[in-house]
Design a protein around this motif. Sequence first.
Motif, PDB file in Angstrom:
ATOM      1  N   UNK A 110      -2.263  12.148  -9.040  1.00 35.41           N
ATOM      2  CA  UNK A 110      -3.651  11.962  -8.620  1.00 35.41           C
ATOM      3  C   UNK A 110      -3.819  12.032  -7.108  1.00 35.41           C
ATOM      4  N   UNK A 111      -2.907  11.386  -6.359  1.00 34.84           N
ATOM      5  CA  UNK A 111      -3.149  11.213  -4.924  1.00 34.84           C
ATOM      6  C   UNK A 111      -2.042  11.781  -4.044  1.00 34.84           C
ATOM      7  N   UNK A 112      -0.991  12.325  -4.654  1.00 38.91           N
ATOM      8  CA  UNK A 112       0.099  12.902  -3.875  1.00 38.91           C
ATOM      9  C   UNK A 112       1.215  11.901  -3.611  1.00 38.91           C
ATOM     10  N   UNK A 113       2.427  12.397  -3.322  1.00 41.22           N
ATOM     11  CA  UNK A 113       3.580  11.517  -3.122  1.00 41.22           C
ATOM     12  C   UNK A 113       3.452  10.581  -1.917  1.00 41.22           C
ATOM     13  N   UNK A 114       2.919  11.074  -0.791  1.00 40.07           N
ATOM     14  CA  UNK A 114       2.864  10.247   0.415  1.00 40.07           C
ATOM     15  C   UNK A 114       1.936   9.057   0.246  1.00 40.07           C
ATOM     16  N   UNK A 115       0.764   9.304  -0.324  1.00 42.36           N
ATOM     17  CA  UNK A 115      -0.172   8.198  -0.523  1.00 42.36           C
ATOM     18  C   UNK A 115       0.336   7.241  -1.594  1.00 42.36           C
ATOM     19  N   UNK A 116       1.063   7.757  -2.563  1.00 43.88           N
ATOM     20  CA  UNK A 116       1.694   6.883  -3.556  1.00 43.88           C
ATOM     21  C   UNK A 116       2.698   5.960  -2.880  1.00 43.88           C
ATOM     22  N   UNK A 117       3.480   6.489  -1.959  1.00 43.90           N
ATOM     23  CA  UNK A 117       4.442   5.666  -1.218  1.00 43.90           C
ATOM     24  C   UNK A 117       3.731   4.695  -0.280  1.00 43.90           C
ATOM     25  N   UNK A 118       2.572   5.098   0.228  1.00 41.28           N
ATOM     26  CA  UNK A 118       1.779   4.196   1.068  1.00 41.28           C
ATOM     27  C   UNK A 118       1.442   2.921   0.300  1.00 41.28           C
ATOM     28  N   UNK A 119       1.126   3.081  -0.993  1.00 41.77           N
ATOM     29  CA  UNK A 119       0.764   1.929  -1.818  1.00 41.77           C
ATOM     30  C   UNK A 119       2.000   1.196  -2.327  1.00 41.77           C
ATOM     31  N   UNK A 120       2.969   1.940  -2.862  1.00 43.61           N
ATOM     32  CA  UNK A 120       4.123   1.308  -3.508  1.00 43.61           C
ATOM     33  C   UNK A 120       5.179   0.824  -2.510  1.00 43.61           C
ATOM     34  N   UNK A 121       5.352   1.551  -1.410  1.00 47.34           N
ATOM     35  CA  UNK A 121       6.391   1.187  -0.440  1.00 47.34           C
ATOM     36  C   UNK A 121       5.809   0.583   0.833  1.00 47.34           C
ATOM     37  N   UNK A 122       4.633   1.089   1.235  1.00 43.83           N
ATOM     38  CA  UNK A 122       3.976   0.530   2.417  1.00 43.83           C
ATOM     39  C   UNK A 122       3.211  -0.735   2.124  1.00 43.83           C
ATOM     40  N   UNK A 123       3.051  -1.047   0.849  1.00 39.45           N
ATOM     41  CA  UNK A 123       2.386  -2.295   0.460  1.00 39.45           C
ATOM     42  C   UNK A 123       0.927  -2.361   0.848  1.00 39.45           C
TER      43      UNK A 123
END
Length: 202
Positions: free
Chosen positions: A139-152
């Motif tokens: 839906x939102x791409x890998x980087x934004x997914x990591x922003x939520x899951x890894x960047x908290x």
Amino acid sequence: MIDVSQDAGLWTVTLNRPNKANALTEEMLRSLVQAIRDAHSARALILTGKGRIFSAGADLDAVRAGLATSPLWEELSAAIASLPGLTIAALNGTLAGGAMGMALACDIRIAVSEAKFFYPVMKLGFLPQPSDPKRMAALIGPSRTKLILMGGQKITADEAQVFGLVDRIVLKDDLMFHAKELATDALAASLGIAHGIKELCD
């Protein structure tokens, strides 16, 4: 704590534990899985919550008992994703943690402007449910997914719409009206047509 209603092919499944921010217990997860499986003949299904928060994720006492790593989360999102009819997440408020898997598995997500979205598994020492990062990244791409899951990061409804995590933002009082309006064509069509369109889109 899970309410289910049916009306001419439209099923509405509501999380009803507003005094606990609709935090999910094992019993609630099992009830959700069963409700979704029972809805296999639904031409449209709306998933929503009572109160100001859609769901705070897993109940903290249940987390301490091991619910955070339960296979029930994956069973629930898989059951939603496998429904042949149109599935709509009508997010009445903030969506957190593993509960995000429910919304990610739906075909369409609408939310109130007050909603926030976060998935703080990494700092809690857990992996997300296996299908959640894949669906989110689609839906939102890998980087934004990591922003939520890894960047908290806790993102707003406006950001979620810009990202593509949410399809439409609506007024709180109009949430269910919009959800039912989105279901109109699916309710007028055969289940086979709806399923065929879903397969073409996926």
